[in-house]
Design a protein around this motif. Structure first.
Motif, PDB file in Angstrom:
ATOM      1  N   PRO A   1       0.813  -1.237   0.000  1.00 52.07           N
ATOM      2  CA  PRO A   1       0.000   0.000   0.000  1.00 52.07           C
ATOM      3  C   PRO A   1       0.835   1.270   0.000  1.00 52.07           C
ATOM      4  O   PRO A   1       0.415   2.283  -0.582  1.00 52.07           O
ATOM      5  N   GLU A   2       2.009   1.253   0.641  1.00 47.46           N
ATOM      6  CA  GLU A   2       2.839   2.444   0.673  1.00 47.46           C
ATOM      7  C   GLU A   2       3.336   2.793  -0.727  1.00 47.46           C
ATOM      8  O   GLU A   2       3.453   3.972  -1.092  1.00 47.46           O
ATOM      9  N   VAL A   3       3.615   1.772  -1.521  1.00 47.05           N
ATOM     10  CA  VAL A   3       4.024   1.994  -2.908  1.00 47.05           C
ATOM     11  C   VAL A   3       2.869   2.622  -3.690  1.00 47.05           C
ATOM     12  O   VAL A   3       3.065   3.576  -4.452  1.00 47.05           O
ATOM     13  N   GLN A   4       1.665   2.099  -3.497  1.00 52.62           N
ATOM     14  CA  GLN A   4       0.491   2.662  -4.177  1.00 52.62           C
ATOM     15  C   GLN A   4       0.300   4.124  -3.792  1.00 52.62           C
ATOM     16  O   GLN A   4       0.001   4.972  -4.650  1.00 52.62           O
ATOM     17  N   ARG A   5       0.490   4.435  -2.516  1.00 61.99           N
ATOM     18  CA  ARG A   5       0.328   5.817  -2.051  1.00 61.99           C
ATOM     19  C   ARG A   5       1.350   6.734  -2.714  1.00 61.99           C
ATOM     20  O   ARG A   5       1.009   7.837  -3.156  1.00 61.99           O
ATOM     21  N   LYS A   6       2.612   6.289  -2.811  1.00 55.98           N
ATOM     22  CA  LYS A   6       3.655   7.108  -3.425  1.00 55.98           C
ATOM     23  C   LYS A   6       3.377   7.336  -4.908  1.00 55.98           C
ATOM     24  O   LYS A   6       3.601   8.430  -5.438  1.00 55.98           O
ATOM     25  N   LEU A   7       2.880   6.301  -5.584  1.00 58.24           N
ATOM     26  CA  LEU A   7       2.545   6.443  -7.000  1.00 58.24           C
ATOM     27  C   LEU A   7       1.446   7.479  -7.189  1.00 58.24           C
ATOM     28  O   LEU A   7       1.543   8.366  -8.045  1.00 58.24           O
ATOM     29  N   ARG A   8       0.392   7.365  -6.403  1.00 59.64           N
ATOM     30  CA  ARG A   8      -0.723   8.307  -6.523  1.00 59.64           C
ATOM     31  C   ARG A   8      -0.287   9.735  -6.194  1.00 59.64           C
ATOM     32  O   ARG A   8      -0.693  10.693  -6.867  1.00 59.64           O
ATOM     33  N   GLN A   9       0.536   9.869  -5.181  1.00 55.45           N
ATOM     34  CA  GLN A   9       0.991  11.196  -4.771  1.00 55.45           C
ATOM     35  C   GLN A   9       1.804  11.865  -5.872  1.00 55.45           C
ATOM     36  O   GLN A   9       1.615  13.049  -6.171  1.00 55.45           O
ATOM     37  N   GLU A  10       2.710  11.107  -6.493  1.00 57.49           N
ATOM     38  CA  GLU A  10       3.525  11.686  -7.552  1.00 57.49           C
ATOM     39  C   GLU A  10       2.685  12.056  -8.764  1.00 57.49           C
ATOM     40  O   GLU A  10       2.867  13.124  -9.366  1.00 57.49           O
ATOM     41  N   ILE A  11       1.748  11.197  -9.139  1.00 60.16           N
ATOM     42  CA  ILE A  11       0.885  11.482 -10.287  1.00 60.16           C
ATOM     43  C   ILE A  11       0.039  12.719 -10.020  1.00 60.16           C
ATOM     44  O   ILE A  11      -0.121  13.580 -10.899  1.00 60.16           O
ATOM     45  N   GLU A  12      -0.495  12.845  -8.814  1.00 62.33           N
ATOM     46  CA  GLU A  12      -1.303  14.006  -8.464  1.00 62.33           C
ATOM     47  C   GLU A  12      -0.469  15.282  -8.512  1.00 62.33           C
ATOM     48  O   GLU A  12      -0.927  16.323  -8.997  1.00 62.33           O
ATOM     49  N   THR A  13       0.774  15.191  -8.032  1.00 61.62           N
ATOM     50  CA  THR A  13       1.639  16.371  -7.987  1.00 61.62           C
ATOM     51  C   THR A  13       2.132  16.776  -9.372  1.00 61.62           C
ATOM     52  O   THR A  13       2.139  17.962  -9.725  1.00 61.62           O
ATOM     53  N   GLN A  14       2.552  15.801 -10.170  1.00 68.33           N
ATOM     54  CA  GLN A  14       3.213  16.087 -11.442  1.00 68.33           C
ATOM     55  C   GLN A  14       2.258  16.183 -12.627  1.00 68.33           C
ATOM     56  O   GLN A  14       2.554  16.869 -13.608  1.00 68.33           O
TER      57      GLN A  14
ATOM     58  N   CYS B   1       7.858  11.942 -13.653  1.00 70.21           N
ATOM     59  CA  CYS B   1       7.342  10.926 -12.721  1.00 70.21           C
ATOM     60  C   CYS B   1       8.424   9.884 -12.441  1.00 70.21           C
ATOM     61  O   CYS B   1       8.387   8.750 -12.951  1.00 70.21           O
ATOM     62  N   HIS B   2       9.390  10.262 -11.629  1.00 70.75           N
ATOM     63  CA  HIS B   2      10.551   9.408 -11.383  1.00 70.75           C
ATOM     64  C   HIS B   2      10.179   8.137 -10.619  1.00 70.75           C
ATOM     65  O   HIS B   2      10.688   7.053 -10.927  1.00 70.75           O
ATOM     66  N   TYR B   3       9.290   8.254  -9.635  1.00 68.80           N
ATOM     67  CA  TYR B   3       8.934   7.070  -8.854  1.00 68.80           C
ATOM     68  C   TYR B   3       8.103   6.092  -9.696  1.00 68.80           C
ATOM     69  O   TYR B   3       8.278   4.871  -9.579  1.00 68.80           O
ATOM     70  N   VAL B   4       7.229   6.608 -10.542  1.00 74.10           N
ATOM     71  CA  VAL B   4       6.441   5.733 -11.414  1.00 74.10           C
ATOM     72  C   VAL B   4       7.366   4.925 -12.319  1.00 74.10           C
ATOM     73  O   VAL B   4       7.196   3.703 -12.482  1.00 74.10           O
ATOM     74  N   MET B   5       8.350   5.588 -12.896  1.00 73.54           N
ATOM     75  CA  MET B   5       9.289   4.891 -13.779  1.00 73.54           C
ATOM     76  C   MET B   5      10.123   3.871 -13.010  1.00 73.54           C
ATOM     77  O   MET B   5      10.406   2.777 -13.503  1.00 73.54           O
ATOM     78  N   ALA B   6      10.524   4.228 -11.780  1.00 65.67           N
ATOM     79  CA  ALA B   6      11.301   3.299 -10.953  1.00 65.67           C
ATOM     80  C   ALA B   6      10.455   2.081 -10.585  1.00 65.67           C
ATOM     81  O   ALA B   6      10.953   0.945 -10.568  1.00 65.67           O
ATOM     82  N   PHE B   7       9.183   2.304 -10.320  1.00 66.94           N
ATOM     83  CA  PHE B   7       8.259   1.209  -9.992  1.00 66.94           C
ATOM     84  C   PHE B   7       8.117   0.243 -11.170  1.00 66.94           C
ATOM     85  O   PHE B   7       8.161  -0.983 -11.004  1.00 66.94           O
ATOM     86  N   ILE B   8       7.963   0.781 -12.367  1.00 66.12           N
ATOM     87  CA  ILE B   8       7.850  -0.072 -13.555  1.00 66.12           C
ATOM     88  C   ILE B   8       9.145  -0.851 -13.775  1.00 66.12           C
ATOM     89  O   ILE B   8       9.125  -2.058 -14.056  1.00 66.12           O
ATOM     90  N   ALA B   9      10.290  -0.179 -13.643  1.00 63.93           N
ATOM     91  CA  ALA B   9      11.581  -0.843 -13.837  1.00 63.93           C
ATOM     92  C   ALA B   9      11.774  -1.964 -12.837  1.00 63.93           C
ATOM     93  O   ALA B   9      12.244  -3.057 -13.179  1.00 63.93           O
ATOM     94  N   GLU B  10      11.405  -1.733 -11.579  1.00 65.36           N
ATOM     95  CA  GLU B  10      11.574  -2.765 -10.557  1.00 65.36           C
ATOM     96  C   GLU B  10      10.622  -3.931 -10.784  1.00 65.36           C
ATOM     97  O   GLU B  10      10.977  -5.092 -10.531  1.00 65.36           O
ATOM     98  N   THR B  11       9.417  -3.655 -11.280  1.00 66.48           N
ATOM     99  CA  THR B  11       8.490  -4.739 -11.611  1.00 66.48           C
ATOM    100  C   THR B  11       9.077  -5.629 -12.698  1.00 66.48           C
ATOM    101  O   THR B  11       9.025  -6.864 -12.613  1.00 66.48           O
ATOM    102  N   LEU B  12       9.646  -5.019 -13.730  1.00 62.68           N
ATOM    103  CA  LEU B  12      10.243  -5.782 -14.829  1.00 62.68           C
ATOM    104  C   LEU B  12      11.446  -6.597 -14.348  1.00 62.68           C
ATOM    105  O   LEU B  12      11.698  -7.696 -14.851  1.00 62.68           O
ATOM    106  N   ARG B  13      12.179  -6.071 -13.382  1.00 63.68           N
ATOM    107  CA  ARG B  13      13.322  -6.822 -12.822  1.00 63.68           C
ATOM    108  C   ARG B  13      12.842  -7.934 -11.914  1.00 63.68           C
ATOM    109  O   ARG B  13      13.281  -9.081 -12.016  1.00 63.68           O
ATOM    110  N   PHE B  14      11.927  -7.599 -11.010  1.00 59.64           N
ATOM    111  CA  PHE B  14      11.493  -8.504  -9.951  1.00 59.64           C
ATOM    112  C   PHE B  14      10.661  -9.665 -10.486  1.00 59.64           C
ATOM    113  O   PHE B  14      10.766 -10.787  -9.990  1.00 59.64           O
TER     114      PHE B  14
END
Length: 342
Positions: free
Chosen positions: A166-179, A193-206
């Motif tokens: 949930p904390e990841v979801q909150r950070k994603l929403r916050q960045e999208i709302e801000t940017q 949207c640096h955190y959104v891109m980092a989230f996608i990159a980590e999903t592809l790695r993980f």
């Protein structure tokens, strides 16, 4: 989804994700979108997704053993019939484009292929004879096969990981709302949207959905560690192991989007040599840039459209929704629910 399923009612999200990405690919290639109840869409879904689950991973052995193909001859015949049906469906839709084609406007990829064919013929290009309608239709089919399955499977992991943390979801929403706010996202927003891109990159790695790459050929005799690889040997790279080995990644088996952010919270674009979710060498995935762009736009739009709700994963039903508990490339079946943010 919310209109059809309601609030606080868990449902399997898999089919919705497939339909979403199918319509994105279909609109790009064929210039057509479908409703969820369209019989043709359901048939496409069976051909592209369901028949693969019926056969299972065993089909990968068919290329290596004629004996296994003989044992599985009914499944092999069914797979061949399905691919023939799929190619015929795409071929007919490609040829339908000639009825209202105009070189003044390109509505979709099929139009672009027809334009490329006409230009090659007009200019007498040496490759013009190969741009037959059948070959061009097969190119369109390859985009379907290569784009829909991989993108929708990755997005299934994205939704599960976002709900499980949930904390990841909150950070994603916050960045999208801000940017971005509530306006339509653009490709340029990826630079903000640096955190959104980092989230996608980590999903592809993980959760690398295609952990074993396409075969390569050894051009010369070579020694790799204690193994001698003769010239012309077929070699495949195991992406899944490289993307998650402890030697190259700190806490490799933990989902940490921040590993792709620098000390100032900016997305790191310089990649580690061990980051190879799209493969390596000359045969790496040609759709890497398109896939990341689509995942970004779809994820942002999805979170914007659900900004008044929390997305939670169902628990206590016997479904293992822990993304850390699956080592398979396909996301587990799971249910999510939308709840109003208090």
């Amino acid at each position: 989804m919310i209109d059809r399923e309601g609030l606080d009612k868990p449902f399997i999200v898999k089919d919705y994700i497939f339909y979403m990405f199918f319509n994105i690919i279909s609109a790009s290639i064929l210039g057509k979108s479908y409703t969820m109840d369209d019989p043709e869409l359901k048939r496409f879904k069976y051909v592209l997704m369901d028949v693969g689950h019926e056969v299972g991973a065993r089909f990968m052995l068919w290329d290596f053993s004629s004996f296994i193909r003989l044992l599985d001859r009914r499944s092999v015949q069914k797979q061949q019939q399905i691919l023939t049906e799929m190619s015929l469906m795409i071929r007919n839709k490609f040829k339908d484009h000639y009825a209202d084609y105009s070189d003044a406007i390109e509505r979709d990829i099929c139009d672009a292929l027809i334009t490329a064919k006409n230009e090659a013929l007009r200019e007498g290009k040496e490759w013009a004879p190969y741009l037959t309608d059948d070959n061009l239709a097969m190119s369109a089919m390859s985009l379907f096969l290569g784009g829909i399955s991989t993108s929708q499977n990755t997005f299934q992991w994205i939704v599960l990981l976002m709900c499980y943390y949930p904390e990841v979801q909150r950070k994603l929403r916050q960045e999208i709302e801000t940017q971005i706010g509530d306006r339509m996202p653009t490709h340029e927003d990826r630079n903000r949207c640096h955190y959104v891109m980092a989230f996608i990159a980590e999903t592809l790695r993980f959760r690398n959905i295609i952990p074993i790459g396409v075969p390569h050929r050894a051009l010369v005799d070579i020694q790799i560690g204690k193994y001698a690889i003769p010239e012309n040997t077929s070699v495949a790279v195991y992406h899944g192991i490289i993307c998650r080995n402890d030697k190259d990644w700190h806490k490799a088996n933990e989902f940490i989007p921040e590993r792709f952010l620098d000390s100032e919270g900016r997305y790191i674009t310089v990649r580690s040599k061990a980051y190879i979710p799209f493969g390596v060498g000359r045969r790496m995935c040609l759709g890497e840039k398109l896939a990341i762009a689509d995942l970004f736009l779809v994820l942002v739009t999805f979170l914007q459209s659900t900004r008044h709700y929390n997305i939670v994963v169902e628990s206590g039903t016997g479904i293992d929704a822990d993304p850390n508990g699956s080592q398979h490339m396909t996301a587990p079946i799971y249910k999510v629910a939308f709840s109003t943010i208090i």
